[in-house]
Design a protein around this motif. Structure first.
Motif, PDB file in Angstrom:
ATOM      1  N   HIS A 249       0.771  -0.985   0.035  1.00 57.47           N
ATOM      2  CA  HIS A 249      -0.036  -0.059  -0.107  1.00 57.47           C
ATOM      3  C   HIS A 249       0.918   1.259   0.039  1.00 57.47           C
ATOM      4  O   HIS A 249       1.708   1.358   0.898  1.00 57.47           O
ATOM      5  CB  HIS A 249      -0.712   0.088   1.311  1.00 57.47           C
ATOM      6  CG  HIS A 249      -2.163   0.690   1.064  1.00 57.47           C
ATOM      7  ND1 HIS A 249      -2.047   2.296   1.221  1.00 57.47           N
ATOM      8  CD2 HIS A 249      -3.352   0.696   0.816  1.00 57.47           C
ATOM      9  CE1 HIS A 249      -3.059   2.667   0.959  1.00 57.47           C
ATOM     10  NE2 HIS A 249      -4.012   1.867   0.978  1.00 57.47           N
ATOM     11  N   PRO A 250       0.575   2.054  -1.069  1.00 51.52           N
ATOM     12  CA  PRO A 250       1.386   3.527  -1.120  1.00 51.52           C
ATOM     13  C   PRO A 250       1.441   4.037   0.133  1.00 51.52           C
ATOM     14  O   PRO A 250       2.380   4.783   0.616  1.00 51.52           O
ATOM     15  CB  PRO A 250       0.890   4.198  -2.157  1.00 51.52           C
ATOM     16  CG  PRO A 250       0.226   3.342  -2.907  1.00 51.52           C
ATOM     17  CD  PRO A 250      -0.278   2.252  -2.119  1.00 51.52           C
ATOM     18  N   GLU A 251       0.385   4.281   0.881  1.00 59.26           N
ATOM     19  CA  GLU A 251       0.202   5.087   2.051  1.00 59.26           C
ATOM     20  C   GLU A 251       1.358   4.330   2.987  1.00 59.26           C
ATOM     21  O   GLU A 251       1.952   5.100   3.962  1.00 59.26           O
ATOM     22  CB  GLU A 251      -1.197   4.892   2.752  1.00 59.26           C
ATOM     23  CG  GLU A 251      -1.329   6.069   3.657  1.00 59.26           C
ATOM     24  CD  GLU A 251      -2.901   6.443   3.918  1.00 59.26           C
ATOM     25  OE1 GLU A 251      -3.065   5.951   5.190  1.00 59.26           O
ATOM     26  OE2 GLU A 251      -3.529   6.334   3.101  1.00 59.26           O
ATOM     27  N   MET A 252       1.353   3.149   3.052  1.00 60.47           N
ATOM     28  CA  MET A 252       1.973   2.550   4.199  1.00 60.47           C
ATOM     29  C   MET A 252       3.698   2.800   3.676  1.00 60.47           C
ATOM     30  O   MET A 252       4.277   3.032   4.825  1.00 60.47           O
ATOM     31  CB  MET A 252       1.927   1.063   4.140  1.00 60.47           C
ATOM     32  CG  MET A 252       2.844   0.128   5.213  1.00 60.47           C
ATOM     33  SD  MET A 252       4.447  -0.321   4.614  1.00 60.47           S
ATOM     34  CE  MET A 252       3.975  -1.813   3.394  1.00 60.47           C
ATOM     35  N   LEU A 253       3.830   2.712   2.724  1.00 63.98           N
ATOM     36  CA  LEU A 253       5.184   2.904   2.046  1.00 63.98           C
ATOM     37  C   LEU A 253       5.998   4.557   2.496  1.00 63.98           C
ATOM     38  O   LEU A 253       6.868   4.628   2.827  1.00 63.98           O
ATOM     39  CB  LEU A 253       5.545   2.452   0.619  1.00 63.98           C
ATOM     40  CG  LEU A 253       5.531   1.065   0.330  1.00 63.98           C
ATOM     41  CD1 LEU A 253       5.454   0.813  -1.179  1.00 63.98           C
ATOM     42  CD2 LEU A 253       6.543   0.335   1.195  1.00 63.98           C
ATOM     43  N   VAL A 254       4.814   5.296   2.093  1.00 61.45           N
ATOM     44  CA  VAL A 254       5.237   6.790   2.458  1.00 61.45           C
ATOM     45  C   VAL A 254       5.507   6.947   4.042  1.00 61.45           C
ATOM     46  O   VAL A 254       6.328   7.611   4.195  1.00 61.45           O
ATOM     47  CB  VAL A 254       4.128   7.548   1.859  1.00 61.45           C
ATOM     48  CG1 VAL A 254       4.195   8.986   2.297  1.00 61.45           C
ATOM     49  CG2 VAL A 254       4.216   7.548   0.369  1.00 61.45           C
ATOM     50  N   ALA A 255       4.597   6.514   4.752  1.00 62.08           N
ATOM     51  CA  ALA A 255       4.650   6.569   6.237  1.00 62.08           C
ATOM     52  C   ALA A 255       6.008   5.884   6.842  1.00 62.08           C
ATOM     53  O   ALA A 255       6.576   6.550   7.480  1.00 62.08           O
ATOM     54  CB  ALA A 255       3.364   5.793   6.959  1.00 62.08           C
ATOM     55  N   LEU A 256       6.070   4.673   6.141  1.00 62.33           N
ATOM     56  CA  LEU A 256       7.447   4.237   6.399  1.00 62.33           C
ATOM     57  C   LEU A 256       8.673   5.042   6.293  1.00 62.33           C
ATOM     58  O   LEU A 256       9.769   5.220   7.094  1.00 62.33           O
ATOM     59  CB  LEU A 256       7.614   2.755   5.775  1.00 62.33           C
ATOM     60  CG  LEU A 256       8.904   2.129   5.988  1.00 62.33           C
ATOM     61  CD1 LEU A 256       9.087   1.602   7.367  1.00 62.33           C
ATOM     62  CD2 LEU A 256       8.837   0.609   5.007  1.00 62.33           C
ATOM     63  N   LEU A 257       8.718   5.535   5.004  1.00 62.80           N
ATOM     64  CA  LEU A 257       9.846   6.377   4.726  1.00 62.80           C
ATOM     65  C   LEU A 257      10.060   7.709   5.503  1.00 62.80           C
ATOM     66  O   LEU A 257      10.930   8.077   5.949  1.00 62.80           O
ATOM     67  CB  LEU A 257       9.696   6.837   3.175  1.00 62.80           C
ATOM     68  CG  LEU A 257      10.014   5.735   2.226  1.00 62.80           C
ATOM     69  CD1 LEU A 257       9.699   5.944   0.724  1.00 62.80           C
ATOM     70  CD2 LEU A 257      11.296   5.066   2.454  1.00 62.80           C
ATOM     71  N   VAL A 258       8.795   8.305   5.725  1.00 59.56           N
ATOM     72  CA  VAL A 258       8.813   9.545   6.628  1.00 59.56           C
ATOM     73  C   VAL A 258       9.365   9.112   7.847  1.00 59.56           C
ATOM     74  O   VAL A 258      10.060   9.963   8.605  1.00 59.56           O
ATOM     75  CB  VAL A 258       7.339  10.089   6.512  1.00 59.56           C
ATOM     76  CG1 VAL A 258       7.342  11.456   7.575  1.00 59.56           C
ATOM     77  CG2 VAL A 258       7.101  10.582   5.254  1.00 59.56           C
TER      78      VAL A 258
END
Length: 97
Positions: free
Chosen positions: A41-50
């Motif tokens: 899920h893109p939202e999960m990956l963005v949150a992970l990176l942030v």
């Protein structure tokens, strides 16, 4: 897993903020034509990176390792473990947009 960290933990703040972002450009690139495994899920990956960048973990290999070993990362990913290639490819894709 949400019981593993206090409610005021940075993970929950980042997850809430990312949930309010317009990620439509990222979702457009998820057209499913490339085949392979289902995408993370893109939202999960963005949150992970942030979160990783906020706590000083910029390496995709170290981020992958953290999803196995560190509770905040496991909470953010819902105990999923994107590999370092997936993480690095996602970073490159974000910079293209």
């Amino acid at each position: 897993m949400t019981d593993w960290l206090p409610q005021e933990h940075l993970v929950y703040f980042i997850r809430d903020v990312v949930g309010q972002l317009d990620l439509s450009a990222i979702y457009k690139s998820y057209d499913g034509t490339k085949g392979g495994y289902p995408a993370y899920h893109p939202e999960m990956l963005v949150a992970l990176l942030v979160y990783a960048y906020c706590v000083g973990v910029p390496s995709s290999r170290k981020i992958e390792k953290a999803t196995y070993e560190l509770i905040p990362f496991r909470v953010l990913t819902a105990d999923q473990h994107p590999d370092h290639d997936t993480i690095a490819s996602f970073v490159v894709a974000i910079w293209r947009h």
